[in-house]
Motif scaffolding. Structure first.
Motif, PDB file in Angstrom:
ATOM      1  N   ARG A  10      19.508 -77.202  31.707  1.00  0.00           N
ATOM      2  CA  ARG A  10      18.207 -77.871  31.816  1.00  0.00           C
ATOM      3  C   ARG A  10      18.019 -78.863  30.678  1.00  0.00           C
ATOM      4  O   ARG A  10      18.223 -78.550  29.523  1.00  0.00           O
ATOM      5  N   ARG A  11      17.643 -80.068  31.025  1.00  0.00           N
ATOM      6  CA  ARG A  11      17.349 -81.129  30.051  1.00  0.00           C
ATOM      7  C   ARG A  11      16.056 -81.807  30.472  1.00  0.00           C
ATOM      8  O   ARG A  11      15.711 -81.828  31.648  1.00  0.00           O
ATOM      9  N   SER A  12      15.361 -82.398  29.538  1.00  0.00           N
ATOM     10  CA  SER A  12      14.136 -83.124  29.857  1.00  0.00           C
ATOM     11  C   SER A  12      14.471 -84.460  30.508  1.00  0.00           C
ATOM     12  O   SER A  12      15.373 -85.169  30.061  1.00  0.00           O
ATOM     13  N   THR A  13      13.739 -84.787  31.556  1.00  0.00           N
ATOM     14  CA  THR A  13      13.908 -86.045  32.280  1.00  0.00           C
ATOM     15  C   THR A  13      12.735 -86.953  31.944  1.00  0.00           C
ATOM     16  O   THR A  13      11.577 -86.541  32.052  1.00  0.00           O
ATOM     17  N   ARG A  14      13.046 -88.192  31.559  1.00  0.00           N
ATOM     18  CA  ARG A  14      11.989 -89.142  31.202  1.00  0.00           C
ATOM     19  C   ARG A  14      12.065 -90.439  32.002  1.00  0.00           C
ATOM     20  O   ARG A  14      11.368 -91.388  31.699  1.00  0.00           O
ATOM     21  N   TYR A  96       5.692 -90.837  32.064  1.00  0.00           N
ATOM     22  CA  TYR A  96       7.008 -91.437  32.318  1.00  0.00           C
ATOM     23  C   TYR A  96       7.198 -91.850  33.780  1.00  0.00           C
ATOM     24  O   TYR A  96       8.317 -91.873  34.264  1.00  0.00           O
ATOM     25  N   MET A 125      10.337 -75.395  34.643  1.00  0.00           N
ATOM     26  CA  MET A 125      11.395 -76.342  34.291  1.00  0.00           C
ATOM     27  C   MET A 125      12.760 -75.837  34.741  1.00  0.00           C
ATOM     28  O   MET A 125      13.592 -76.613  35.219  1.00  0.00           O
ATOM     29  N   ASN A 129      15.179 -77.599  37.680  1.00  0.00           N
ATOM     30  CA  ASN A 129      16.595 -77.906  37.505  1.00  0.00           C
ATOM     31  C   ASN A 129      17.420 -77.307  38.634  1.00  0.00           C
ATOM     32  O   ASN A 129      18.300 -77.968  39.194  1.00  0.00           O
ATOM     33  N   SER A 135      12.323 -82.633  35.133  1.00  0.00           N
ATOM     34  CA  SER A 135      11.035 -82.189  34.599  1.00  0.00           C
ATOM     35  C   SER A 135      11.016 -82.445  33.095  1.00  0.00           C
ATOM     36  O   SER A 135      12.060 -82.645  32.468  1.00  0.00           O
ATOM     37  N   CYS A 136       9.819 -82.412  32.538  1.00  0.00           N
ATOM     38  CA  CYS A 136       9.663 -82.579  31.098  1.00  0.00           C
ATOM     39  C   CYS A 136       8.317 -81.988  30.692  1.00  0.00           C
ATOM     40  O   CYS A 136       7.307 -82.237  31.356  1.00  0.00           O
ATOM     41  N   TRP A 137       8.324 -81.226  29.618  1.00  0.00           N
ATOM     42  CA  TRP A 137       7.085 -80.665  29.071  1.00  0.00           C
ATOM     43  C   TRP A 137       6.265 -81.822  28.493  1.00  0.00           C
ATOM     44  O   TRP A 137       6.778 -82.644  27.725  1.00  0.00           O
TER      45      TRP A 137
END
Length: 194
Positions: A10-14, A96, A125, A129, A135-137
């Motif tokens: 899982r990584r943040s998507t912007r 974003y 999140m 994934n 997703s992103c917090w």
């Protein structure tokens, strides 16, 4: 994708495509949040789901305006300081371009409000994934929890007067298709074994 792979990749998507995810996928993500643990099994985390672009844009503009009114110094938490600085420069980014924003709230005065909501946000999140969604917090609304203009705006969409804003999550299809899943090197989070 198994649970451990969903967590570790899982990584943040912007950067998001403008395509709205299917409602069934959004509902699966929310359901994962609803099944998160909560103190005493209280289940008081409240989810407010925004999918209307005009409302999201209005929320973003209001957040920018309210952050621009604030002052920050070296003692201000770095994330909040960044939001204030960006708002004053006019290049503040809120969601974003993601088509979905899920705000979490919980009962004022409830000692586990933030912890319960954090568990729910993390579950969402990880589920996103696993479902090939980015997703992103997003924490800006939490920083504006005491702001009367923002609270007044959010009362129109389901925030209750006895609730504190605990966080948020953006959701959608990553701009390039699948979300980035290359794990980041771990440089912190020390471990001591006893």
């Amino acid at each position: 994708m198994d649970a451990l792979e969903a967590i570790l990749s899982r990584r943040s998507t912007r950067r998001y495509a403008s395509v709205m995810p299917e409602k069934a996928l959004i509902e699966k993500v929310i359901e994962a949040g609803r099944y998160a643990p909560s103190g005493g099994n209280n289940q008081t985390t409240h989810f407010v789901v925004f999918t209307d672009r005009a409302v999201l844009d209005e929320m973003a503009a209001l957040a920018c305006a309210e952050f621009a009114k604030m002052e920050a110094d070296e003692n201000t938490y770095a994330s909040l300081r960044h939001s204030i600085s960006a708002a004053k420069r006019g290049n503040y980014v809120f969601h974003y371009g993601a088509p979905v924003f899920i705000m979490t709230a919980n009962k004022k005065g409830y000692g586990n409000a933030l912890a319960d909501s954090a568990c729910a946000l993390e579950n969402m999140m990880i589920a996103a994934n696993a479902l090939d969604l980015g997703s992103c917090w997003i924490n800006q609304l939490h920083w504006l929890d005491e702001n009367q203009a923002m609270r007044g705006f959010l009362y129109q969409y389901g925030l209750r007067e006895d609730e504190t804003i605990t966080g948020g999550l953006i959701l959608g299809y990553a701009e390039g298709g699948l979300p980035e899943r290359t794990p980041l090197e771990r440089k912190g989070n020390p471990i001591d074994w006893v």
